[in-house]
Design a protein around this motif. Structure first.
Motif, mmCIF file in Angstrom:
data_model
loop_
_atom_site.group_PDB
_atom_site.id
_atom_site.type_symbol
_atom_site.label_atom_id
_atom_site.label_comp_id
_atom_site.label_asym_id
_atom_site.label_seq_id
_atom_site.Cartn_x
_atom_site.Cartn_y
_atom_site.Cartn_z
ATOM 1 N N MET A 1 28.163 126.485 16.054
ATOM 2 C CA MET A 1 27.758 126.920 15.563
ATOM 3 C C MET A 1 26.832 125.425 15.183
ATOM 4 S SD MET A 1 26.536 128.156 11.430
ATOM 5 C CE MET A 1 27.477 126.633 11.391
ATOM 6 N N ASN A 2 25.723 124.796 15.278
ATOM 7 C CA ASN A 2 24.976 123.844 15.052
ATOM 8 C C ASN A 2 23.473 124.406 13.955
ATOM 9 O OD1 ASN A 2 23.835 121.075 15.177
ATOM 10 N ND2 ASN A 2 23.286 121.449 17.097
ATOM 11 N N ILE A 3 23.083 123.918 12.937
ATOM 12 C CA ILE A 3 22.410 124.160 12.124
ATOM 13 C C ILE A 3 21.418 122.932 12.223
ATOM 14 C CG2 ILE A 3 21.319 123.975 10.185
ATOM 15 C CD1 ILE A 3 23.838 125.191 8.770
ATOM 16 N N VAL A 4 20.819 123.034 13.554
ATOM 17 C CA VAL A 4 19.617 121.766 13.362
ATOM 18 C C VAL A 4 18.577 120.748 12.530
ATOM 19 C CG1 VAL A 4 17.862 120.632 15.330
ATOM 20 C CG2 VAL A 4 20.084 122.615 15.885
ATOM 21 N N ASN A 5 17.586 122.492 11.999
ATOM 22 C CA ASN A 5 16.498 122.260 10.597
ATOM 23 C C ASN A 5 17.332 122.607 9.466
ATOM 24 O OD1 ASN A 5 14.537 122.358 9.555
ATOM 25 N ND2 ASN A 5 13.379 123.435 10.686
ATOM 26 N N ARG A 6 17.768 121.391 8.737
ATOM 27 C CA ARG A 6 17.576 120.975 7.219
ATOM 28 C C ARG A 6 17.560 121.411 6.443
ATOM 29 N NH1 ARG A 6 24.144 121.036 7.936
ATOM 30 N NH2 ARG A 6 24.049 120.066 9.815
ATOM 31 N N ASN A 7 16.373 121.581 6.824
ATOM 32 C CA ASN A 7 14.879 122.185 5.455
ATOM 33 C C ASN A 7 14.841 123.606 5.188
ATOM 34 O OD1 ASN A 7 14.397 119.565 5.286
ATOM 35 N ND2 ASN A 7 12.807 119.350 7.685
ATOM 36 N N ILE A 8 15.184 124.072 6.480
ATOM 37 C CA ILE A 8 15.380 125.685 6.231
ATOM 38 C C ILE A 8 16.246 126.277 5.242
ATOM 39 C CG2 ILE A 8 15.976 127.689 7.077
ATOM 40 C CD1 ILE A 8 14.757 126.707 9.513
ATOM 41 N N VAL B 1 21.117 131.660 20.991
ATOM 42 C CA VAL B 1 22.430 132.335 21.768
ATOM 43 C C VAL B 1 22.548 131.532 22.154
ATOM 44 C CG1 VAL B 1 22.574 134.221 19.292
ATOM 45 C CG2 VAL B 1 21.237 134.365 21.920
ATOM 46 N N SER B 2 23.433 130.851 22.110
ATOM 47 C CA SER B 2 23.877 130.236 23.546
ATOM 48 C C SER B 2 23.866 131.194 24.941
ATOM 49 C CB SER B 2 24.170 128.576 23.031
ATOM 50 O OG SER B 2 25.372 128.783 22.445
ATOM 51 N N TYR B 3 24.613 131.648 24.851
ATOM 52 C CA TYR B 3 25.406 132.053 25.602
ATOM 53 C C TYR B 3 24.685 132.952 26.411
ATOM 54 C CZ TYR B 3 24.864 136.337 22.366
ATOM 55 O OH TYR B 3 24.810 136.837 21.265
ATOM 56 N N GLY B 4 23.055 133.505 26.060
ATOM 57 C CA GLY B 4 21.839 134.280 27.021
ATOM 58 C C GLY B 4 21.425 133.946 28.400
ATOM 59 N N PHE B 5 20.575 134.051 28.532
ATOM 60 C CA PHE B 5 19.868 133.411 29.917
ATOM 61 C C PHE B 5 19.064 132.741 29.907
ATOM 62 C CE2 PHE B 5 18.873 138.715 30.067
ATOM 63 C CZ PHE B 5 20.606 139.239 30.917
ATOM 64 N N GLY B 6 18.904 132.110 28.934
ATOM 65 C CA GLY B 6 17.828 130.342 28.907
ATOM 66 C C GLY B 6 18.447 129.555 27.693
ATOM 67 N N THR B 7 17.626 128.593 27.805
ATOM 68 C CA THR B 7 17.852 127.421 27.304
ATOM 69 C C THR B 7 16.470 126.746 26.375
ATOM 70 O OG1 THR B 7 16.282 125.649 28.370
ATOM 71 C CG2 THR B 7 18.329 125.958 28.725
ATOM 72 N N CYS B 8 16.962 126.289 25.346
ATOM 73 C CA CYS B 8 16.300 126.337 24.716
ATOM 74 C C CYS B 8 15.606 124.723 23.384
ATOM 75 C CB CYS B 8 16.426 126.855 22.920
ATOM 76 S SG CYS B 8 15.609 126.208 21.711
ATOM 77 N N ASP B 9 14.937 124.142 23.447
ATOM 78 C CA ASP B 9 14.825 122.810 22.623
ATOM 79 C C ASP B 9 14.829 122.375 22.045
ATOM 80 O OD1 ASP B 9 12.302 122.762 23.103
ATOM 81 O OD2 ASP B 9 11.841 121.611 25.174
ATOM 82 N N SER B 10 14.303 123.572 21.065
ATOM 83 C CA SER B 10 14.105 123.231 19.357
ATOM 84 C C SER B 10 14.081 124.875 18.726
ATOM 85 C CB SER B 10 12.401 123.491 19.670
ATOM 86 O OG SER B 10 11.920 123.942 20.185
ATOM 87 N N PRO B 11 15.113 124.883 18.602
ATOM 88 C CA PRO B 11 15.774 125.882 17.613
ATOM 89 C C PRO B 11 16.109 125.862 16.116
ATOM 90 C CG PRO B 11 18.206 125.447 18.783
ATOM 91 C CD PRO B 11 16.936 124.167 19.379
ATOM 92 N N ASP B 12 16.080 126.029 15.341
ATOM 93 C CA ASP B 12 16.733 125.685 14.207
ATOM 94 C C ASP B 12 17.765 126.119 13.525
ATOM 95 O OD1 ASP B 12 13.744 126.099 13.265
ATOM 96 O OD2 ASP B 12 13.433 127.707 13.704
ATOM 97 N N ILE B 13 18.712 127.002 14.484
ATOM 98 C CA ILE B 13 20.110 127.063 14.222
ATOM 99 C C ILE B 13 20.877 127.193 16.009
ATOM 100 C CG2 ILE B 13 19.456 129.361 13.333
ATOM 101 C CD1 ILE B 13 22.439 128.261 11.821
ATOM 102 N N VAL B 14 21.657 127.193 16.462
ATOM 103 C CA VAL B 14 22.560 127.303 17.291
ATOM 104 C C VAL B 14 24.156 128.217 17.221
ATOM 105 C CG1 VAL B 14 23.412 126.244 19.314
ATOM 106 C CG2 VAL B 14 21.100 125.418 18.933
ATOM 107 N N PHE B 15 23.909 129.841 17.319
ATOM 108 C CA PHE B 15 24.824 129.811 18.054
ATOM 109 C C PHE B 15 25.562 129.984 19.143
ATOM 110 C CE2 PHE B 15 22.983 132.092 13.871
ATOM 111 C CZ PHE B 15 24.288 131.307 12.723
#
Length: 221
Positions: free
Chosen positions: A1-8, A192-206
């Motif tokens: 898990m990675n919390i990217v947006n600490r303001n939420i 969710v990083s196990y899925g089909f795509g990528t993401c460059d601006s998530p707020d949290i990653v699982f």
């Protein structure tokens, strides 16, 4: 898990809204069979494989059609798309898909703490079929599809929020287009990083669904 947006303030979360394909299950091989059969119904022998569909998952079916058939397809979209949706309703209950590890148990656990919503750009019966197939219907408050509303994902998120008086939902998906739509609706995005795509601006990653479940279950609400 990675919390990217600490303001939420994640403890304010009052609902979870889930994408389907690449987030809850993998049914791409089944979709390929449906697309191939649909082309055959129009007398066209065309191969459709995972590579053709994976990069398009999460986008409206019309966009996927033009990606596969080209900008000037042999069959007009207004003829092909209704047949495709009919075949999906006919074939998917038999073909189904495979839920990711932890999804079925996780949705049940999360439903005891949050209203659970599903939102996908699939056909009208896609979410109902998936819920029946993996056995999560009883845990879902509402399922909304592009096939029913003909609205873009950000508009559907706003509609769900308005109907259910939600103030701090989180949308969970697996592609950059999911993220972009979620942020257009001014809602936090969980990738969710196990899925089909990528993401460059998530707020949290699982990295797993169980990780997502544990995070939201342990929040002090």
């Amino acid at each position: 898990m990675n919390i990217v947006n600490r303001n939420i303030v994640w403890t304010k979360t009052d609902a979870l809204i889930f994408d389907m394909d690449g987030t809850l299950w993998d049914a791409v091989d089944s979709y390929c069979k449906i697309w191939i059969e649909c082309f055959r119904r129009f007398g066209i022998e065309r191969e459709v494989n995972r590579r053709d569909l994976i990069g398009m998952m999460g986008k409206p079916l019309l966009d996927i059609y033009f990606s596969i058939a080209g900008p000037n397809p042999q069959v007009p979209a207004e003829q092909f798309m209704p047949q495709l949706e009919h075949l999906e309703i006919e074939m998917m209950p038999l073909l189904g898909g495979t839920p990711y590890d932890g999804v079925v148990a996780g949705i049940e656990r999360l439903s005891h703490s949050y209203p659970i919503f599903l939102l996908s750009n699939c056909g009208a019966d896609g979410l109902n079929n998936m819920m029946r197939h993996i056995g999560i219907t009883d845990f879902v408050t509402e399922a909304v599809t592009f096939g029913e509303t003909r609205l873009q994902k950000d508009e559907n998120i706003r509609s769900i929020m308005a109907r259910h008086a939600l103030r701090h939902p989180v949308y969970v998906g697996d592609t950059q287009s999911d993220c972009t739509s979620t942020h257009l609706a001014q809602v936090p995005f969980a990738f969710v990083s196990y899925g089909f795509g990528t993401c460059d601006s998530p707020d949290i990653v699982f990295d797993t669904f169980s990780e997502l479940t544990d995070f939201f279950k342990t929040l002090e609400r």
